[in-house]
Scaffold this motif. Structure first.
Motif, PDB file in Angstrom:
ATOM      1  N   ASP A 161     -10.770   9.463  -5.649  1.00  0.00           N
ATOM      2  CA  ASP A 161     -11.034  10.639  -6.774  1.00  0.00           C
ATOM      3  C   ASP A 161     -12.611  11.082  -6.907  1.00  0.00           C
ATOM      4  O   ASP A 161     -12.673  12.274  -7.163  1.00  0.00           O
ATOM      5  N   THR A 162     -13.516   9.988  -6.796  1.00  0.00           N
ATOM      6  CA  THR A 162     -14.713  10.444  -7.260  1.00  0.00           C
ATOM      7  C   THR A 162     -15.223  11.536  -6.343  1.00  0.00           C
ATOM      8  O   THR A 162     -15.846  12.562  -6.644  1.00  0.00           O
ATOM      9  N   VAL A 163     -14.969  11.307  -4.904  1.00  0.00           N
ATOM     10  CA  VAL A 163     -15.386  12.168  -3.735  1.00  0.00           C
ATOM     11  C   VAL A 163     -14.585  13.419  -3.806  1.00  0.00           C
ATOM     12  O   VAL A 163     -15.178  14.755  -3.735  1.00  0.00           O
ATOM     13  N   ALA A 164     -13.100  13.213  -4.379  1.00  0.00           N
ATOM     14  CA  ALA A 164     -12.670  14.544  -4.442  1.00  0.00           C
ATOM     15  C   ALA A 164     -13.093  15.338  -5.422  1.00  0.00           C
ATOM     16  O   ALA A 164     -13.269  16.903  -5.311  1.00  0.00           O
ATOM     17  N   ALA A 165     -13.536  14.891  -6.805  1.00  0.00           N
ATOM     18  CA  ALA A 165     -13.981  15.777  -7.728  1.00  0.00           C
ATOM     19  C   ALA A 165     -15.495  16.521  -7.454  1.00  0.00           C
ATOM     20  O   ALA A 165     -15.695  17.663  -7.637  1.00  0.00           O
ATOM     21  N   PRO A 274     -21.070  -5.303  -5.086  1.00  0.00           N
ATOM     22  CA  PRO A 274     -21.183  -4.562  -6.577  1.00  0.00           C
ATOM     23  C   PRO A 274     -21.900  -3.217  -6.172  1.00  0.00           C
ATOM     24  O   PRO A 274     -22.749  -2.977  -6.758  1.00  0.00           O
ATOM     25  N   SER A 275     -21.180  -2.494  -5.464  1.00  0.00           N
ATOM     26  CA  SER A 275     -21.733  -1.109  -4.954  1.00  0.00           C
ATOM     27  C   SER A 275     -21.400  -0.047  -6.154  1.00  0.00           C
ATOM     28  O   SER A 275     -20.693  -0.342  -6.747  1.00  0.00           O
ATOM     29  N   THR A 276     -22.096   1.194  -5.755  1.00  0.00           N
ATOM     30  CA  THR A 276     -21.831   2.286  -6.537  1.00  0.00           C
ATOM     31  C   THR A 276     -21.799   3.439  -5.755  1.00  0.00           C
ATOM     32  O   THR A 276     -22.076   3.559  -4.617  1.00  0.00           O
ATOM     33  N   SER A 277     -20.882   4.407  -6.239  1.00  0.00           N
ATOM     34  CA  SER A 277     -20.634   5.660  -5.788  1.00  0.00           C
ATOM     35  C   SER A 277     -19.803   5.763  -4.493  1.00  0.00           C
ATOM     36  O   SER A 277     -20.446   6.582  -3.596  1.00  0.00           O
ATOM     37  N   GLU A 278     -19.215   4.719  -4.209  1.00  0.00           N
ATOM     38  CA  GLU A 278     -18.620   4.774  -2.821  1.00  0.00           C
ATOM     39  C   GLU A 278     -16.988   4.483  -2.820  1.00  0.00           C
ATOM     40  O   GLU A 278     -16.466   4.704  -1.613  1.00  0.00           O
ATOM     41  N   GLY A 279     -16.361   4.444  -3.940  1.00  0.00           N
ATOM     42  CA  GLY A 279     -15.230   4.293  -3.928  1.00  0.00           C
ATOM     43  C   GLY A 279     -14.478   3.242  -3.302  1.00  0.00           C
ATOM     44  O   GLY A 279     -14.810   1.997  -3.806  1.00  0.00           O
ATOM     45  N   PHE A 280     -13.903   3.364  -1.974  1.00  0.00           N
ATOM     46  CA  PHE A 280     -13.238   2.255  -1.300  1.00  0.00           C
ATOM     47  C   PHE A 280     -14.020   2.008  -0.176  1.00  0.00           C
ATOM     48  O   PHE A 280     -13.185   2.606   0.977  1.00  0.00           O
ATOM     49  N   PRO A 281     -14.976   1.229  -0.040  1.00  0.00           N
ATOM     50  CA  PRO A 281     -15.758   1.189   1.499  1.00  0.00           C
ATOM     51  C   PRO A 281     -14.979   0.606   2.295  1.00  0.00           C
ATOM     52  O   PRO A 281     -13.980  -0.562   2.014  1.00  0.00           O
ATOM     53  N   LEU A 282     -15.466   0.766   3.733  1.00  0.00           N
ATOM     54  CA  LEU A 282     -14.685   0.197   4.532  1.00  0.00           C
ATOM     55  C   LEU A 282     -14.873  -1.375   4.704  1.00  0.00           C
ATOM     56  O   LEU A 282     -13.843  -1.986   5.121  1.00  0.00           O
ATOM     57  N   THR A 283     -16.002  -1.904   4.430  1.00  0.00           N
ATOM     58  CA  THR A 283     -16.202  -3.413   4.294  1.00  0.00           C
ATOM     59  C   THR A 283     -14.921  -4.100   3.395  1.00  0.00           C
ATOM     60  O   THR A 283     -14.594  -5.092   3.652  1.00  0.00           O
ATOM     61  N   ASP A 299     -14.933   1.032  -9.821  1.00  0.00           N
ATOM     62  CA  ASP A 299     -15.234   2.531  -9.330  1.00  0.00           C
ATOM     63  C   ASP A 299     -13.948   3.280  -9.599  1.00  0.00           C
ATOM     64  O   ASP A 299     -12.856   2.877  -9.138  1.00  0.00           O
ATOM     65  N   PRO A 300     -14.084   4.391 -10.014  1.00  0.00           N
ATOM     66  CA  PRO A 300     -13.021   5.384 -10.317  1.00  0.00           C
ATOM     67  C   PRO A 300     -12.353   5.684  -8.958  1.00  0.00           C
ATOM     68  O   PRO A 300     -11.244   6.107  -8.839  1.00  0.00           O
ATOM     69  N   GLY A 301     -13.047   5.560  -7.803  1.00  0.00           N
ATOM     70  CA  GLY A 301     -12.551   5.631  -6.716  1.00  0.00           C
ATOM     71  C   GLY A 301     -11.356   4.884  -6.098  1.00  0.00           C
ATOM     72  O   GLY A 301     -10.458   5.227  -5.231  1.00  0.00           O
ATOM     73  N   TYR A 305      -5.602   4.193  -5.229  1.00  0.00           N
ATOM     74  CA  TYR A 305      -4.961   3.125  -4.314  1.00  0.00           C
ATOM     75  C   TYR A 305      -4.198   2.017  -5.097  1.00  0.00           C
ATOM     76  O   TYR A 305      -3.605   1.180  -4.712  1.00  0.00           O
ATOM     77  N   ARG A 306      -3.972   2.395  -6.257  1.00  0.00           N
ATOM     78  CA  ARG A 306      -3.129   1.383  -7.236  1.00  0.00           C
ATOM     79  C   ARG A 306      -3.168   0.003  -6.981  1.00  0.00           C
ATOM     80  O   ARG A 306      -2.327  -0.732  -6.836  1.00  0.00           O
ATOM     81  N   LEU A 307      -4.383  -0.398  -7.143  1.00  0.00           N
ATOM     82  CA  LEU A 307      -4.547  -1.918  -6.795  1.00  0.00           C
ATOM     83  C   LEU A 307      -4.076  -2.982  -7.988  1.00  0.00           C
ATOM     84  O   LEU A 307      -4.307  -2.271  -9.018  1.00  0.00           O
ATOM     85  N   ASP A 308      -3.595  -3.942  -7.873  1.00  0.00           N
ATOM     86  CA  ASP A 308      -3.135  -4.846  -8.789  1.00  0.00           C
ATOM     87  C   ASP A 308      -4.295  -5.634  -9.103  1.00  0.00           C
ATOM     88  O   ASP A 308      -5.010  -6.319  -8.441  1.00  0.00           O
ATOM     89  N   ARG A 309      -4.795  -5.238 -10.381  1.00  0.00           N
ATOM     90  CA  ARG A 309      -6.072  -6.002 -11.023  1.00  0.00           C
ATOM     91  C   ARG A 309      -5.894  -7.415 -11.176  1.00  0.00           C
ATOM     92  O   ARG A 309      -6.949  -8.030 -11.374  1.00  0.00           O
ATOM     93  N   SER A 310      -4.684  -7.932 -10.911  1.00  0.00           N
ATOM     94  CA  SER A 310      -4.774  -9.588 -11.220  1.00  0.00           C
ATOM     95  C   SER A 310      -4.888 -10.220  -9.788  1.00  0.00           C
ATOM     96  O   SER A 310      -5.237 -11.451  -9.413  1.00  0.00           O
ATOM     97  N   GLN A 311      -5.063  -9.271  -8.641  1.00  0.00           N
ATOM     98  CA  GLN A 311      -5.266  -9.709  -7.241  1.00  0.00           C
ATOM     99  C   GLN A 311      -6.549  -9.322  -6.959  1.00  0.00           C
ATOM    100  O   GLN A 311      -7.139  -9.615  -5.926  1.00  0.00           O
ATOM    101  N   VAL A 312      -7.240  -8.269  -7.699  1.00  0.00           N
ATOM    102  CA  VAL A 312      -8.482  -7.808  -6.957  1.00  0.00           C
ATOM    103  C   VAL A 312      -9.422  -7.754  -8.296  1.00  0.00           C
ATOM    104  O   VAL A 312      -8.878  -7.254  -9.456  1.00  0.00           O
TER     105      VAL A 312
END
Length: 366
Positions: A161-165, A274-283, A299-301, A305-312
């Protein structure tokens, strides 16, 4: 057969996230029946035919900014525009990666002159770089050529969403499309000790891996500040000036090819970025496919992806918060196993390169 001209400022063997994405796109588009040529910078040698049916044309370029300042901005020679025009006439569609590079601008101009449809992949927004001159140059680029590229593209694929905006702010037409990951290459380890011995890593320590270029936006300094006796830090990436070479508990593997990087994931216990302005990096995708628990920036990005915050662990970009999460994971093997299993399952379902290629081919003709 759809003829696709993929355009990227770099391509393997040059190492980097965008390069890897373009290489996988090319391979899977060819596997799906497309005729693919990649236009990029690098040492020339005619058109290179890769084993999986992709052709690569490398234009000679000056790369002093990368070598001297770590800024990935090759400056190709005059062959770039003539080559872009020739292959734009051949192509049914031009697929440009990131609008901030000379290769992209040449492809955009060739698209306009030949009336060949163009789509784009925009990987990042404007990066909050510590150097004022770099920030000013980014703003100048996106206020001129970058803006024209985004507006002219039929659609602009984004990861978050960050890059989309960012794209929408400049008038681009956005479509969300996750990258894929090769889950046969990036997979959990059956046993870590042999890999650790090969990489020169200790067998008896919890290892936290950072993978990526050692530049400020990646947050490697935050990870160094979060170092502690409970775990060792492992850095896999280009550059090491900011990583203390003689500090106990810190290991630097340098630049790794994809096979070496896959080994690094398998050798370690936790992935931290701990990156910034990347959203969901390939790594992060590769680490998840490798079955590692992930600690990264909130990151808002990541929202689509609706990640489970108890798992990530999605955290503030703060060394104390990062350290607290790493200490918890280092001391709890059951938690590490649970989060790692979830990562692998999520990656296997959500990051399919064949599905990614099929979507591209559908959209090229739409």
């Amino acid at each position: 057969m759809t003829r696709v001209l993929l355009v990227s400022h770099y391509f393997p063997p040059h190492l980097g996230g965008i390069e890897n994405v373009v290489a996988e796109q090319a391979r899977h588009l060819a596997a799906a029946g497309a005729d693919v040529l990649v236009l990029t910078s690098g040492r020339p040698g005619g058109i290179e035919q890769l084993a999986h049916g992709v052709r690569v044309l490398r234009i000679p370029a000056w790369d002093g900014l990368q070598e001297r300042a770590g800024i990935p901005f090759p400056v190709p020679g005059p062959r770039l525009l003539t080559s872009a025009l020739r292959w734009a006439r051949w192509a049914d569609v031009i697929h440009v990666h990131d609008g901030a590079y000379l290769t992209s601008w040449a492809a955009g101009l060739a698209s306009a002159l030949t009336r060949t449809p163009m789509v784009m992949h925009q990987h990042v927004a404007i990066v909050d770089h510590p150097a004022t001159v770099v920030r000013l140059v980014q703003q100048a680029v996106w206020g001129t050529a970058g803006r024209l590229m985004l507006r002219r593209a039929k659609r602009v694929f984004v990861l978050n969403d960050t890059v989309a905006a960012f794209v929408e702010n400049y008038g681009g037409r956005v479509e969300h499309l996750p990258n894929g990951v090769d889950t046969t290459v990036f997979r959990p380890a059956a046993g870590k000790n042999e890999i650790r011995e090969r990489l020169g890593l200790p067998a008896d320590r919890i290892l936290v891996l950072f993978a990526g270029r050692l530049v400020p936006k990646k947050g490697y300094d935050q990870l160094i500040a979060a170092a502690g006796p409970e775990y060792d830090l492992v850095f896999a990436g280009e550059g090491h000036d900011g990583v203390p070479a003689d500090r106990p508990g810190v290991h630097h593997l340098g630049r790794l090819d994809p096979a070496g990087l896959a080994d690094a994931y398998r050798a370690c216990d936790v992935f931290a970025l701990p990156s910034t302005s990347e959203g969901f990096p390939l790594t992060v995708q590769e680490a998840m496919a490798s079955g590692l628990p992930v600690v990264t920036t909130d990151d808002p990005g990541y929202a689509p992806y609706r990640l489970d915050r108890s798992q990530v662990r999605l955290l503030p970009r703060d060394a104390a918060a990062i350290r607290a999460a790493l200490v918890e994971l280092a001391g709890d093997p059951v938690l590490r196993a649970r989060m790692g299993d979830w990562s692998r399952a999520y990656a296997s379902v959500s990051f399919s390169w064949p599905a990614h290629a099929k979507t591209l081919l559908d959209r090229y003709g739409a």
